[in-house]
Design an enzyme around this catalytic site. Structure first.
Site, mmCIF file in Angstrom:
data_model
loop_
_atom_site.group_PDB
_atom_site.id
_atom_site.type_symbol
_atom_site.label_atom_id
_atom_site.label_comp_id
_atom_site.label_asym_id
_atom_site.label_seq_id
_atom_site.Cartn_x
_atom_site.Cartn_y
_atom_site.Cartn_z
ATOM 1 N N LYS A 42 31.961 42.881 38.565
ATOM 2 C CA LYS A 42 30.525 43.204 38.606
ATOM 3 C C LYS A 42 30.021 43.325 37.180
ATOM 4 C CE LYS A 42 30.987 47.652 37.145
ATOM 5 N NZ LYS A 42 30.510 48.088 35.803
ATOM 6 N N ASP A 98 32.954 53.864 40.817
ATOM 7 C CA ASP A 98 32.335 52.597 41.186
ATOM 8 C C ASP A 98 33.111 51.833 42.256
ATOM 9 O OD1 ASP A 98 34.429 51.965 39.528
ATOM 10 O OD2 ASP A 98 33.327 50.562 38.267
#
Length: 270
Positions: free
Chosen positions: A8, A135
């Site tokens: 990401k 995350d």
């Protein structure tokens, strides 16, 4: 079962305040990109709970400390799992701000759930992933989100970079989390959730990563790489997370420059 945990990038990252537990509240956009590791699991005939092997970028830690193994053990402690063979091919660089380890852990949870028919819903998998890293839950649904809190509270976002090209440069610079936060001065919300709705060619003047202010003075190369991406035609360039990857978004596919080749680099289409 074979799957491909993806990385990401952070589109903007604002550090809002320091929490009473010592962590910080942030706001950021997590956006998945098609730079991937490969993760494979199979039922084993061995008596040990798991067998772990790896290839690709060297992983210089004990097997028990690998986040993929921690994800396996987390589920094994709650559900009966047979002996499992695990192989991880590492392609996403470490310490890059790309969430590679978090993705591997989240994908392991999803793969074990499917392979052994555990029956976990998305919310339960996100709760388990949160125990492995702030995350990690993002990679369960693996869709662009506006993230708050420590990075684990999600809201939908309409940002869509389909068709853009992304170039990433990761020099041999490792920035620890304590070092990244050492120079941070928290400030009120920058209203990132609204700013991200601007066209990407307007992000340069409006969307920032707060870590750049504290990290770039200590690592001038990162600032130079960001400028070089803009010089090459990026509509937006920034550091991802707390670094040290610098990425640029382009409307046309950029060319790998000779002086990028001394660093880890990757170009893909979103």
């Amino acid at each position: 079962m074979l799957n491909f945990p993806n990385a990401k990038i952070n589109l903007g990252l604002n550090v809002i305040e320091k929490r009473s537990d010592g962590f910080h509240n942030i706001e950021t956009i997590f956006y998945p990109i098609p730079l991937c590791d490969a993760l494979e699991i199979a039922e084993s005939e061995k008596t040990r709970p798991f067998e772990f092997s790896s290839s690709g970028i060297p992983i210089n830690i004990a097997d028990k400390d690998n986040i993929v193994v921690k994800a396996f053990e987390l589920l094994r402690n709650e559900y009966e799992l047979p002996s499992t063979s695990i192989h991880l091919h590492k392609n996403i660089p470490f310490g890059a701000g790309l969430g590679g380890g978090s993705a591997d852990a989240a994908f392991m949870i999803k793969m074990l759930n499917d392979f052994y028919n555990i029956g976990l819903n998305t919310g339960k998998m996100e709760d388990l992933a949160c125990k492995l890293g702030s995350d990690c839950p993002f990679f369960i649904s693996n869709k662009p989100v506006f993230a708050q809190g420590k990075g684990e509270i999600f809201s939908p976002t309409k940002v869509n970079l389909s068709g853009y090209f992304i170039a990433m440069i990761k020099p041999e610079i490792h920035i620890s989390t304590p070092e990244a936060y050492a120079g941070i001065k928290p400030k009120p919300s920058a209203n990132l959730q609204s700013l991200i709705e601007l066209p990407p060619d307007q992000w340069k003047e409006n969307i920032t990563n707060d870590f750049e202010d504290s990290i770039f003075p200590n690592y001038p190369l990162l600032s130079q790489l960001k400028k070089e991406l803009y010089n090459q035609g990026a509509v937006y360039a920034a550091m991802s997370g707390s670094g040290s990857t610098i990425f640029g978004l382009f409307t046309e596919k950029p060319v790998i420059r000779e002086n990028w080749k001394e660093h880890y680099n990757w170009i893909g289409q979103l």
